[in-house]
Motif scaffolding. Structure first.
Motif, PDB file in Angstrom:
ATOM      1  N   HIS A   1      56.057 -46.392  20.896  1.00 36.93           N
ATOM      2  CA  HIS A   1      54.995 -47.388  20.813  1.00 36.93           C
ATOM      3  C   HIS A   1      53.745 -47.041  21.619  1.00 36.93           C
ATOM      4  O   HIS A   1      52.862 -47.896  21.783  1.00 36.93           O
ATOM      5  CB  HIS A   1      55.532 -48.761  21.250  1.00 36.93           C
ATOM      6  N   ILE A   2      53.623 -45.824  22.105  1.00 40.11           N
ATOM      7  CA  ILE A   2      52.429 -45.429  22.873  1.00 40.11           C
ATOM      8  C   ILE A   2      51.148 -45.611  22.059  1.00 40.11           C
ATOM      9  O   ILE A   2      50.153 -46.123  22.587  1.00 40.11           O
ATOM     10  CB  ILE A   2      52.571 -43.986  23.407  1.00 40.11           C
ATOM     11  N   PRO A   3      51.110 -45.232  20.769  1.00 35.61           N
ATOM     12  CA  PRO A   3      49.863 -45.468  20.014  1.00 35.61           C
ATOM     13  C   PRO A   3      49.488 -46.950  19.947  1.00 35.61           C
ATOM     14  O   PRO A   3      48.295 -47.300  20.016  1.00 35.61           O
ATOM     15  CB  PRO A   3      50.179 -44.927  18.618  1.00 35.61           C
TER      16      PRO A   3
ATOM     17  N   TYR B   1      50.141 -49.183  22.242  1.00 38.85           N
ATOM     18  CA  TYR B   1      49.649 -49.567  23.568  1.00 38.85           C
ATOM     19  C   TYR B   1      48.220 -49.080  23.782  1.00 38.85           C
ATOM     20  O   TYR B   1      47.422 -49.737  24.444  1.00 38.85           O
ATOM     21  CB  TYR B   1      50.556 -49.002  24.657  1.00 38.85           C
ATOM     22  N   ARG B   2      47.888 -47.926  23.215  1.00 39.05           N
ATOM     23  CA  ARG B   2      46.532 -47.399  23.380  1.00 39.05           C
ATOM     24  C   ARG B   2      45.508 -48.192  22.578  1.00 39.05           C
ATOM     25  O   ARG B   2      44.341 -48.282  22.962  1.00 39.05           O
ATOM     26  CB  ARG B   2      46.489 -45.928  22.944  1.00 39.05           C
ATOM     27  N   ARG B   3      45.913 -48.762  21.438  1.00 37.94           N
ATOM     28  CA  ARG B   3      44.994 -49.507  20.588  1.00 37.94           C
ATOM     29  C   ARG B   3      44.694 -50.895  21.131  1.00 37.94           C
ATOM     30  O   ARG B   3      43.689 -51.497  20.790  1.00 37.94           O
ATOM     31  CB  ARG B   3      45.561 -49.634  19.179  1.00 37.94           C
ATOM     32  N   ARG B   4      45.558 -51.420  21.944  1.00 36.96           N
ATOM     33  CA  ARG B   4      45.343 -52.761  22.489  1.00 36.96           C
ATOM     34  C   ARG B   4      44.135 -52.783  23.420  1.00 36.96           C
ATOM     35  O   ARG B   4      43.877 -51.850  24.150  1.00 36.96           O
ATOM     36  CB  ARG B   4      46.552 -53.235  23.283  1.00 36.96           C
ATOM     37  N   SER B   5      43.407 -53.885  23.366  1.00 42.86           N
ATOM     38  CA  SER B   5      42.296 -54.032  24.302  1.00 42.86           C
ATOM     39  C   SER B   5      42.854 -54.486  25.650  1.00 42.86           C
ATOM     40  O   SER B   5      43.861 -55.198  25.709  1.00 42.86           O
ATOM     41  CB  SER B   5      41.303 -55.058  23.771  1.00 42.86           C
ATOM     42  N   PRO B   6      42.213 -54.102  26.718  1.00 40.54           N
ATOM     43  CA  PRO B   6      42.703 -54.527  28.039  1.00 40.54           C
ATOM     44  C   PRO B   6      42.581 -56.035  28.195  1.00 40.54           C
ATOM     45  O   PRO B   6      41.662 -56.645  27.647  1.00 40.54           O
ATOM     46  CB  PRO B   6      41.815 -53.780  29.033  1.00 40.54           C
ATOM     47  N   PRO B   7      43.478 -56.656  28.914  1.00 41.07           N
ATOM     48  CA  PRO B   7      43.410 -58.117  29.103  1.00 41.07           C
ATOM     49  C   PRO B   7      42.181 -58.512  29.921  1.00 41.07           C
ATOM     50  O   PRO B   7      41.776 -57.811  30.827  1.00 41.07           O
ATOM     51  CB  PRO B   7      44.702 -58.450  29.854  1.00 41.07           C
TER      52      PRO B   7
END
Length: 73
Positions: free
Chosen positions: A61-63, A65-71
């Motif tokens: 699931h690393i890709p 996690y990278r696509r998510r915007s930071p909180p």
């Protein structure tokens, strides 16, 4: 004044005292029941899955996690 009356324990003296009072609980007898190769394989497989499954999930699931915007704070 109190330090002169109280005996000081150095680290080596403390280790010696602990080592003298320590009694080992290791037994050198053979096992009561023999474990077969199938049971050994199942136990080792369970340990491997338990240790490697979370790492595999994260790496898969690393890709995502990278696509998510930071909180936002």
């Amino acid at each position: 004044m109190l330090s002169a009356l109280r005996p000081t324990l150095t680290w080596s003296m403390l280790v010696k005292v602990i080592h003298q009072n320590h009694r080992s609980t290791i037994s050198s007898k053979p096992p009561k029941e023999k474990i077969g190769p199938v049971q050994s394989f199942l136990a080792m497989s369970a340990f491997a899955v338990t240790l490697l499954a979370p790492a595999g999930w994260i790496m898969h699931h690393i890709p995502d996690y990278r696509r998510r915007s930071p909180p936002e704070p």
